[in-house]
Design an enzyme around this catalytic site. Structure first.
Site, PDB file in Angstrom:
ATOM      1  N   GLU A 226      25.670  24.934  -0.324  1.00 31.71           N
ATOM      2  CA  GLU A 226      24.497  24.091  -0.569  1.00 31.71           C
ATOM      3  C   GLU A 226      23.269  24.984  -0.732  1.00 31.71           C
ATOM      4  O   GLU A 226      22.375  24.691  -1.498  1.00 31.71           O
ATOM      5  CB  GLU A 226      24.318  23.046   0.528  1.00 31.71           C
ATOM      6  CG  GLU A 226      24.062  23.587   1.907  1.00 31.71           C
ATOM      7  CD  GLU A 226      24.003  22.488   2.936  1.00 31.71           C
ATOM      8  OE1 GLU A 226      24.838  21.575   2.870  1.00 31.71           O
ATOM      9  OE2 GLU A 226      23.127  22.531   3.801  1.00 31.71           O
ATOM     10  N   GLY A 324      24.816  19.399   5.479  1.00 30.60           N
ATOM     11  CA  GLY A 324      26.013  19.462   4.641  1.00 30.60           C
ATOM     12  C   GLY A 324      27.256  19.888   5.395  1.00 30.60           C
ATOM     13  O   GLY A 324      28.283  20.188   4.778  1.00 30.60           O
TER      14      GLY A 324
END
Ligand code: COA
Length: 419
Positions: A226, A324
């Site tokens: 991410e 995430g």
């Protein structure tokens, strides 16, 4: 137009989404905060706030109600004192919250580069949820900043922006963390699990950066993460990260946001090997799982004997958010040869508390479930929990707990019938 004129578009009761992390547009946020005396009940939705988050300071709650999708240093106090809210959600889910109007957006504040010859602006260091927010809102206000690196991948056309505020100012930077002996010991144990040709996701902070120190002898690593930071630039320059063995997006660094120093921002500026995509792509477990040997590396506050991971709460206090973590844990578990790693120090609070515990503290939340968990790593070694019974998990986790706690942990596990 001026920031003052642009921010007049915000009305009392609006929901305003602010660009994420180092992509936050400081001039626009300051102009919004300056309107505090004339606004009521404006909800400010933000994930990691890297700026001072003045809208969440005491006295602002009549004008602004901060709704945090991830809790960080500048918003933690406001949430624990009840002056701001936290909405739990997976990072991958945030674009859908906006575009499916589960959280309808009125105004988006974002930061972009000046346009190219065709009128497209790059979103620079933060694509994540900002593009979805701006495409679902009524008003998009963009700070156009020549210091924003022009990253390739997702972009926005001038026609999609309602108000442009030209203001050049340094992009918010995140200095590299201090890495001590503890982080190095954990990093070394994590690095032992990483095979040549793996694709990596790394979180933020001293532990992920310590892992990078022990990857110098590896070959052909790839990045699908991410975010990434300065440490990856060093490994790319040394030829360790080549992205050549990635199953998809071969040859490319893929991320949704970037946090680092100007060194990182210069590395990604106009770099055709770097692709920035919305978080609904980068963090989709179905996309992540397509990479063979996908390795995710994240951290946690506490793990119980069943393998339930708390990465967010200290007792009843919301310290962080899931971000995430679960997106990548689940993605790595679908990957052929994949590994998800949760790496954490064996103790907290200056060695007085074992982070490996019989049960999670009362009030805290499960971030990664026992059904999803794979490797837990401390400075004392690695425990592979996947496909293991509760008895086996308790035993493996106690073996990587701090030696001072192993006896009492064993007694607790026996009392619970886990050993
Ligand atoms: N009991 C009591 N105190 C605890 C504790 C526990 N079980 N666990 C941690 N603490 C204390 C620590 O001692 C420390 O306090 P101190 O600085 O006074 O010593 C403080 O809480 C912070 O702990 P630390 O482990 O240093 O936090 P961190 O900054 O390394 O962040 C996470 C760790 C888990 C919060 C962070 O990795 C995170 O937010 N993860 C979830 C999101 C994620 O994984 N995203 C994906 C990648 S970006």
């Amino acid at each position: 137009m001026s920031a003052e004129t642009a921010l007049k578009q915000v009305k009392s009761g609006d929901r305003v989404v602010v660009g994420h992390a180092c992509g936050e547009p400081p001039t626009l946020v300051d102009a919004l905060v300056a309107r505090a005396p004339e606004l009521k009940g404006v909800e400010i939705v933000h994930m990691v706030a890297m700026g001072p988050a003045k809208y969440a300071q005491p006295g602002m709650e009549g004008s602004f109600r901060h709704n945090s999708l991830f809790v960080g240093a500048t918003t933690r106090k406001a949430i624990s004192e009840g002056r701001a809210l936290h909405t739990p959600c997976f990072f991958s889910e945030i674009p859908r919250l906006f575009s499916w109007r589960i959280l309808p957006v009125d105004v988006t504040l974002m930061q972009v580069t000046p346009p190219d010859a065709e009128g497209f602006c790059s979103l620079g260091v933060s694509v994540d949820y900002t593009l979805a927010s701006s495409r679902s809102d009524h008003v998009t206000i963009a700070q156009m900043n020549k210091f924003m690196p022009r990253t390739l991948g997702a972009k926005i056309h001038l026609n999609e922006i309602d108000c442009i505020v030209e203001k050049d100012e340094p992009i918010i930077e995140l200095k590299p963390p201090t890495i001590g002996d503890l982080e190095k010991a954990i990093g070394e144990n994590v690095a032992k699990l990483i095979e040549d040709g793996s694709t990596l996701q790394l979180g933020i902070g001293a532990i992920p950066d310590a892992v990078l120190l022990f990857l110098k002898e590896k070959k052909d690593l790839g990045i699908h993460s991410e975010m990434f930071s300065d440490g990856i630039v060093a490994l790319a320059e040394e030829g360790v990260v080549t992205n050549k063995k990635k199953t998809i997006n071969t040859g490319k660094f893929v991320a949704t946001f970037l946090m680092g120093t100007r060194r990182l921002y210069d590395f990604v500026d106009g770099n055709p090997d770097v692709e920035m995509h919305p978080v609904s792509y980068t963090n989709d477990p179905a996309v992540i799982g397509q990479h063979e040997k996908m390795v995710s590396i994240n951290s946690a506050l506490q793990v119980d004997f069943m393998g339930q991971v708390n990465a967010e709460m200290i007792g009843h206090n919301q310290f962080s958010g899931v971000g995430g973590q679960v997106d990548f844990v689940r993605g790595a578990s679908r990957s052929k040869g994949g590994k998800s790693i949760i790496a954490l120090p064996a103790t907290a609070a200056k060695g007085t508390v074992s982070r490996i515990a019989c049960e999670l503290d009362r009030g805290s939340a499960v971030s990664t479930s026992r059904n999803d968990v794979h490797f837990i790593v401390t400075e004392y070694g690695a425990a592979n929990l996947r496909g293991k019974s509760i008895h086996e998990r308790a035993k493996a986790l106690i073996a990587i707990a701090h030696p001072n706690f192993r006896e009492s942990l064993t007694a607790q596990a026996r009392a619970q019938g886990m050993l």
